[in-house]
Design a protein around this motif. Structure first.
Motif: not given
Length: 466
Positions: A72-78, A197-198, A227-230
């Motif tokens: 399945g898809p994941t939000d964070a870019s690998s 939320a963060v 998406d776990l972007e800083v």
């Protein structure tokens, strides 16, 4: 980086065994060549290919097979890093060991493996210095490898995706380096006091210097969800550059709306804690409400009086332990809820860095006093009795995991990391038994079902949300 510097041919080794403290306690000091130091700071090992591959696979060879396509898809870019999937959701230490021993898709190993459970059910596993590159059939790094100073593995059910900055051709730290300072993730939690939320991640800034390294700063990296972007990088509300300032936040524990930040005093550097500064060696503790992590106020454990917490960091005092007698002989691994109280784990003894033992201390309060868990009157090792390695290694860390599939507050895993002892190519020849460039499986986490846990007291705990 939780153990000694990553060693290769031409890098000199000067071992100093120092019992330090922290989720990722550094166990030894090294004295690399000038080029080696610049490589470490820059994370550039394009010319650092191993001198030769070892003959035959290691005794603890890889157990993971080729990764099928992500279910399945994941939000964070690998950034193109392949996702590796088991054929089932991991439910045991052996399953997770299989995941983290899979080194053939570019993520070639790292130490740490502390997990944060995310609101959507995924798990973010934190790692320090990371080997990024391709591995040959003998588990040796191929030419062109690199060393980002932090990375993550994002677990989505049975699948794991490496999160590394940059690209596969030019990998970098996921939490970017700053002016010669690199960051090791210490711990974090989901802050739901803001909308949306963060994720708040506490990180220790490490400065690489001619005679080793030292913890020189602390930062809070705030990441977006899902998406776990800083999003931002903020300093902590005290001067982390004060000599011997405790490295608060080497372990981060989120409990009942509070964040507790544990760390070593006496300074934290490759040469070990100092002896005569304002903050003597020991474990120190700060706390702050979860929604005020960035701007405070933080409070510090003073250990005395009717109000043992103070907003004045200069009044901070070390926590109390019944064992060991010398605080230099204690390395904290982590803290979890245990029934009605708390269980702190770590390593103990003058030469703890060479042993697999992990010990536990129980307290009714996250500030102690801490009493070592005993069996037959002696401190009890939580690691299974039959755990050993076919070669010498640095062994460090030692914490419990209670918040990933297959675990619970009453059914934890115990985790520590290992690293190769290193070599210099001359007096200590580089071999697959000491050089992680020739055997990446020397470096990384090890997970087990613990033994000798103390009795569970109080009501049944809920799932740890840290």
């Amino acid at each position: 980086m939780r153990g000694p510097y990553r060693l290769r041919s031409g890098v000199l080794v000067s071992v100093v065994v120092v019992p330090l403290i922290g989720f990722t306690s550094v166990a030894a000091a090294t004295s690399p060549s000038a080029q080696g130091r610049s490589d470490l700071i820059a994370g550039n090992h394009a010319d650092a290919a191993p001198a030769a591959a070892h003959a035959g696979g290691p005794a603890d060879g890889p157990r993971g097979g080729p990764a099928p396509a992500h279910a399945g898809p994941t939000d964070a870019s690998s950034n193109g890093w392949p996702t590796h999937c088991l054929d089932r959701v991991p439910r045991s230490p052996a399953d997770y060991q299989e995941v983290f021993d899979h080194r053939t898709d570019g993520w070639a190993g790292a130490d740490g493996a502390g997990p944060i459970k995310l609101p959507d059910g995924r798990v973010l596993w934190m790692f320090g210095d990371t080997l990024a590159g391709q591995v040959d059939e003998n588990n040796a790094l191929r030419p062109g490898w690199n060393m980002p100073h932090n990375s993550f593995q994002l677990q989505d059910g049975r699948c794991f995706t490496p999160l590394i900055g940059g690209t596969q051709d030019n990998p970098s730290s996921y939490m970017p380096d700053e002016d010669g300072m690199v960051f090791w993730p210490a711990g974090g939690y989901v802050d739901q006091s803001v909308e949306p939320a963060v994720l708040r991640m506490v990180s220790t800034g490490i400065c690489i210097e001619p005679d080793g390294w030292r913890a020189c700063e602390m930062r809070v990296h705030t990441m977006s969800l899902p998406d776990l972007e800083v999003m931002s990088v903020d300093p902590v509300p005290f001067d982390a550059t004060v000599p011997d300032m405790p490295a608060f936040g080497f372990w981060v524990f989120h409990d009942k709306g509070m964040v507790y930040l544990y760390g070593p005093g006496g300074g934290f550097q490759a040469g070990g804690p100092s002896e005569d500064g304002q903050y003597p060696p020991g474990i120190y503790l700060a706390r702050v409400r979860a929604e005020r992590l960035v701007d405070g106020p933080w409070e510090y454990w003073t250990g005395s009086g009717p109000k043992p917490w103070s907003r004045d960091v200069g009044k901070a005092d070390a926590l109390s332990f019944d064992e060991p007698a010398n605080p230099r002989d204690l390395s904290i691994g982590g803290v979890v809820r245990w029934g009605a109280g708390y269980l702190l784990t770590g390593k103990m003894g003058y030469l703890w860095v060479f042993g697999t033992e992990v010990y536990g201390w129980y307290s009714e309060s996250p500030a102690g006093p801490w009493k070592v868990v005993r069996v037959d009157g002696e401190p009890a090792d939580l690691v299974p009795e039959d755990v050993s390695f076919p070669q010498g290694r640095w062994i460090y860390g030692g914490f419990l995991v209670t918040n990933v599939p297959g675990t619970s507050p009453r059914k934890p895993m115990v985790v520590f990391s290992t690293n190769g002892l290193g070599c210099d190519g001359e007096e200590f020849p580089c071999t697959p038994d000491n050089d992680i460039g020739l055997n990446v499986l020397l470096y990384g986490p090890h997970l087990y079902t613990p033994r000798n846990l103390p009795p569970w007291t109080g009501p049944k705990a809920t799932e740890d949300d840290s």
